[in-house]
Design an enzyme around this catalytic site. Structure first.
Site, PDB file in Angstrom:
ATOM      1  CE  LYS A   1      -1.566   3.079   2.579  1.00  0.00           C
ATOM      2  NZ  LYS A   1      -1.678   4.267   1.688  1.00  0.00           N
TER       3      LYS A   1
ATOM      4  CD  GLU B   1      14.170   0.892   8.580  1.00  0.00           C
ATOM      5  OE1 GLU B   1      14.615   1.959   9.048  1.00  0.00           O
ATOM      6  OE2 GLU B   1      14.844  -0.143   8.513  1.00  0.00           O
TER       7      GLU B   1
ATOM      8  CB  CYS C   1      13.857   9.395   7.603  1.00  0.00           C
ATOM      9  SG  CYS C   1      14.597   8.231   6.453  1.00  0.00           S
TER      10      CYS C   1
ATOM     11  CD  GLU D   1      10.702  12.928  10.863  1.00  0.00           C
ATOM     12  OE1 GLU D   1       9.587  12.432  11.090  1.00  0.00           O
ATOM     13  OE2 GLU D   1      11.579  12.365  10.181  1.00  0.00           O
TER      14      GLU D   1
HETATM   15  P1  NAP Z   1       2.986   8.532   7.398  1.00  0.00           P
HETATM   16  O1  NAP Z   1       1.978   9.594   7.508  1.00  0.00           O
HETATM   17  O2  NAP Z   1       3.305   7.727   8.592  1.00  0.00           O
HETATM   18  O3  NAP Z   1       2.457   7.583   6.217  1.00  0.00           O
HETATM   19  C1  NAP Z   1       3.203   6.487   5.762  1.00  0.00           C
HETATM   20  C2  NAP Z   1       2.264   5.453   5.178  1.00  0.00           C
HETATM   21  O4  NAP Z   1       1.384   4.991   6.204  1.00  0.00           O
HETATM   22  C3  NAP Z   1       1.364   5.983   4.060  1.00  0.00           C
HETATM   23  O5  NAP Z   1       1.179   4.960   3.109  1.00  0.00           O
HETATM   24  C4  NAP Z   1       0.069   6.267   4.801  1.00  0.00           C
HETATM   25  O6  NAP Z   1      -1.074   6.226   3.980  1.00  0.00           O
HETATM   26  C5  NAP Z   1       0.042   5.115   5.781  1.00  0.00           C
HETATM   27  N1  NAP Z   1      -0.785   5.356   6.958  1.00  0.00           N
HETATM   28  C6  NAP Z   1      -1.157   6.532   7.503  1.00  0.00           C
HETATM   29  N2  NAP Z   1      -1.939   6.316   8.587  1.00  0.00           N
HETATM   30  C7  NAP Z   1      -2.070   4.979   8.708  1.00  0.00           C
HETATM   31  C8  NAP Z   1      -2.763   4.122   9.633  1.00  0.00           C
HETATM   32  N3  NAP Z   1      -3.470   4.619  10.639  1.00  0.00           N
HETATM   33  N4  NAP Z   1      -2.661   2.796   9.464  1.00  0.00           N
HETATM   34  C9  NAP Z   1      -1.933   2.268   8.443  1.00  0.00           C
HETATM   35  N5  NAP Z   1      -1.281   3.017   7.540  1.00  0.00           N
HETATM   36  C10 NAP Z   1      -1.335   4.350   7.675  1.00  0.00           C
HETATM   37  O7  NAP Z   1       4.369   9.062   6.845  1.00  0.00           O
HETATM   38  P2  NAP Z   1       4.629  10.001   5.613  1.00  0.00           P
HETATM   39  O8  NAP Z   1       4.154  11.372   5.962  1.00  0.00           O
HETATM   40  O9  NAP Z   1       4.127   9.346   4.376  1.00  0.00           O
HETATM   41  O10 NAP Z   1       6.233   9.961   5.513  1.00  0.00           O
HETATM   42  C11 NAP Z   1       7.052  10.763   6.286  1.00  0.00           C
HETATM   43  C12 NAP Z   1       7.597   9.988   7.470  1.00  0.00           C
HETATM   44  O11 NAP Z   1       8.258   8.818   7.026  1.00  0.00           O
HETATM   45  C13 NAP Z   1       8.639  10.785   8.243  1.00  0.00           C
HETATM   46  O12 NAP Z   1       8.419  10.615   9.615  1.00  0.00           O
HETATM   47  C14 NAP Z   1       9.955  10.119   7.834  1.00  0.00           C
HETATM   48  O13 NAP Z   1      10.991  10.279   8.766  1.00  0.00           O
HETATM   49  C15 NAP Z   1       9.525   8.698   7.676  1.00  0.00           C
HETATM   50  N6  NAP Z   1      10.467   7.941   6.830  1.00  0.00           N
HETATM   51  C16 NAP Z   1      11.321   7.063   7.424  1.00  0.00           C
HETATM   52  C17 NAP Z   1      12.235   6.350   6.648  1.00  0.00           C
HETATM   53  C18 NAP Z   1      13.199   5.369   7.280  1.00  0.00           C
HETATM   54  O14 NAP Z   1      13.833   4.634   6.538  1.00  0.00           O
HETATM   55  N7  NAP Z   1      13.340   5.325   8.591  1.00  0.00           N
HETATM   56  C19 NAP Z   1      12.265   6.535   5.267  1.00  0.00           C
HETATM   57  C20 NAP Z   1      11.379   7.442   4.703  1.00  0.00           C
HETATM   58  C21 NAP Z   1      10.476   8.136   5.488  1.00  0.00           C
HETATM   59  P3  NAP Z   1      -1.688   7.597   3.372  1.00  0.00           P
HETATM   60  O15 NAP Z   1      -0.636   8.145   2.499  1.00  0.00           O
HETATM   61  O16 NAP Z   1      -2.877   7.129   2.635  1.00  0.00           O
HETATM   62  O17 NAP Z   1      -2.003   8.468   4.538  1.00  0.00           O
END
Ligand code: NAP
Length: 497
Positions: free
Chosen positions: A176, A251, A285, A386
């Site tokens: 997804k 992650e 990140c 963050e």
């Molecule tokens: P996010 O809001 O956590 O969303 C990530 C994914 O989770 C999206 O596909 C989102 O779907 C889905 N999601 C949201 N709420 C959910 C729920 N309640 N249950 C299941 N899935 C859910 O993160 P983001 O804004 O896309 O990305 C930014 C974050 O990713 C930052 O915190 C960054 O540090 C982190 N990141 C970490 C790494 C690493 O390797 N550690 C790499 C890249 C990014 P929708 O898009 O449909 O909301």
């Protein structure tokens, strides 16, 4: 405008309740495509197809070399069709074309090739007699059905980092992607289809995380969730996964310190600071976010940083001369602006940037200028949380112990870097910093062979490296009796006398 379908059980399908989601170009705010919003029924169809394919053994029992060859064919197709992926990724994320074409896509192809190769040598580590009467061996076996949930900042790469070690090890997956950036995930499914990945092994469903993602995480037929995204959602997935104690690999976010000691090469540190802070438009990140600068070189560092930043070109992501594009969405831009505001309220001094730049022809894009804020308030939100945007929080330090303590004093533990010409300082810092990666005189670089992993609330598990392949396996001990006896010597514990 194209409407993309989902890929379930080797077929291209619409959402069963016919709902669609708009996909935008963040540089223009234009709708560039529509994707399906999966219903609960669709999610369960995808899970069932993954389950059936896994149980059939068609992929899970295929010799590793044969699976690796399929992955290598995908890497080749991606190479051939890279312009499609580059264009989609640039249009859908607002990243600069130079980053996507010269880094994201070639690196992603290298990631796949590494995973294909490494998956062929993932045998158990030992086969020996650890007790006199038997031989022990280790088997590594696929977990089963894995749900993969990915973020918008590296749409294709994050799917490769999570789904490819999973399938390389014989699992079947339901992917997804983030709702902002689902397009390259769907294009990737086209490649999987072309190379003949058995149906059900790789499924792509689209739709909101809080419905589609949650359904995936709740399902008892899903044995593992591999998630890359925010710490907040990671916690939620851990809770949901507890229903059947599924393995949850996380992650998550980061808040990387960037420490410049007095003996650092300041020009190199300034260049590194800009790239570390702004790569991926400041939405990485690994981005350096907290710049701890030794007081003796502080003025020099800050003046050079401001000078270099003011010369960067913010503009059209599709122009090869652009250094920085927009934020992914209006809400992300507002989030960054609200942090800048809070940082100032909490005592920070805005030294440069933070406004909305005038980008000719892109007035509706979500652009923001990189901001540099100096603060002495170590507990300010701009030091602790963050932001996920181009904000350089600058702090001063006097001595080693103090800066290491402050650097470690956050809930995150993903990336960190130290800038120094003194080997002893560098070695001590690599030991003392509690982060999954410590760079010395560098920031951001992660070769495919090395793990990308978090400490503390940056998650657990690893992406890339052989560790990411292990992540998607169960470990099994197999024991062979060597005596052939009816009553083995140790049975005296029951059969006394
Ligand atoms: P996010 O809001 O956590 O969303 C990530 C994914 O989770 C999206 O596909 C989102 O779907 C889905 N999601 C949201 N709420 C959910 C729920 N309640 N249950 C299941 N899935 C859910 O993160 P983001 O804004 O896309 O990305 C930014 C974050 O990713 C930052 O915190 C960054 O540090 C982190 N990141 C970490 C790494 C690493 O390797 N550690 C790499 C890249 C990014 P929708 O898009 O449909 O909301």
């Amino acid at each position: 405008m194209e409407t993309y379908k989902m890929y379930i059980n080797g077929e291209w399908v619409n959402s069963s309740d016919r709902k669609l989601i708009d996909v935008r170009n963040p540089a223009t705010n234009e709708i560039i495509a529509q994707v399906q919003s999966a219903s609960t029924e669709d999610v369960h169809k995808a899970i069932a197809s993954a389950r059936t394919s896994f149980d059939s053994g068609i992929w899970s029992r295929m010799p590793p070399g044969d699976r690796a060859n399929v992955l290598l064919k995908i890497a080749d197709l991606l190479e051939k069709d890279k312009n499609t992926f580059i264009n989609l990724e640039v249009k859908n994320t607002g990243k600069s074309i130079k980053q996507v074409s010269e880094y994201d896509i070639p690196y992603t192809i290298d990631n796949i090739k590494f995973m294909a190769g490494a998956s062929r040598i993932m045998a158990g580590k030992a086969m020996a007699e650890y007790v006199t009467d038997g031989t022990s061996a280790i088997r590594r076996e696929p977990i089963g059905v894995v749900g993969i949930i990915t973020p918008w900042n590296y749409p294709l790469m994050m799917i490769i980092w999570r789904a490819f070690p999973a399938i390389a090890m014989g699992n079947s997956v339901v992917v997804k992607p983030a709702s902002y950036t689902p397009l390259t995930a769907i294009k990737l499914a086209e490649l999987m289809d072309k190379v003949g990945v058995p149906k059900g092994v790789f499924n792509v469903i689209t739709g909101p995380g809080n419905t589609v993602g949650e359904e995936l995480a709740k399902s008892k037929d899903v044995e593992m969730i591999a998630f890359t995204g925010s710490t907040e959602v990671g916690k939620r997935l851990s809770e949901l996964g507890a229903s059947n104690l599924k393995k949850v690999s996380l992650e998550l976010g980061g808040k990387a310190p960037f420490i410049v000691f007095k003996d650092a090469n300041i020009d190199a540190a300034v260049e590194g600071a800009i790239v570390g802070g702004l790569v991926n438009n400041g939405q990485d990140c690994a981005n350096s976010t907290r710049y701890y600068i030794h007081e003796s070189v502080f003025d020099q560092f800050v003046s050079k940083l401001k000078d270099r930043l003011s010369k960067l070109k913010i503009g059209n992501p599709e122009d090869h001369n652009t250094d920085m594009g927009p934020m992914i969405s209006e809400s992300q831009r507002e989030r960054v602006e609200s942090y800048i505001k809070k940082g100032k309220i909490e005592g920070g001094h805005l030294l440069i940037g933070g406004g909305r730049p005038d980008v000719k022809g892109f007035e509706h894009g979500y652009y923001i200028e990189p901001a540099v804020i100096y603060t002495e308030n170590e507990s300010s939100v701009i030091v602790k949380e963050e932001i996920f945007g181009p904000v350089f929080t600058i702090l001063k330090f006097k001595d080693y112990e103090d800066v290491i303590r402050r650097s470690n004093d956050v809930t995150y533990g993903l990336g960190s870097s130290v800038w120094t010409s003194d080997i002893t300082t560098a070695m001590r810092a690599t030991r003392d910093l509690r982060f999954g990666t410590v760079w010395v005189n560098e920031h951001v670089v992660v070769p495919s062979e090395m793990p990308w992993a978090g400490y503390k609330q940056s998650g657990h598990g690893a992406s890339l490296s052989a560790y990411s392949l292990e992540e998607f396996t169960y470990i099994k001990h197999v024991y062979f009796d060597l005596t052939g006896k009816v009553r083995k010597d140790w049975y005296f514990q029951i059969f006394k006398g």
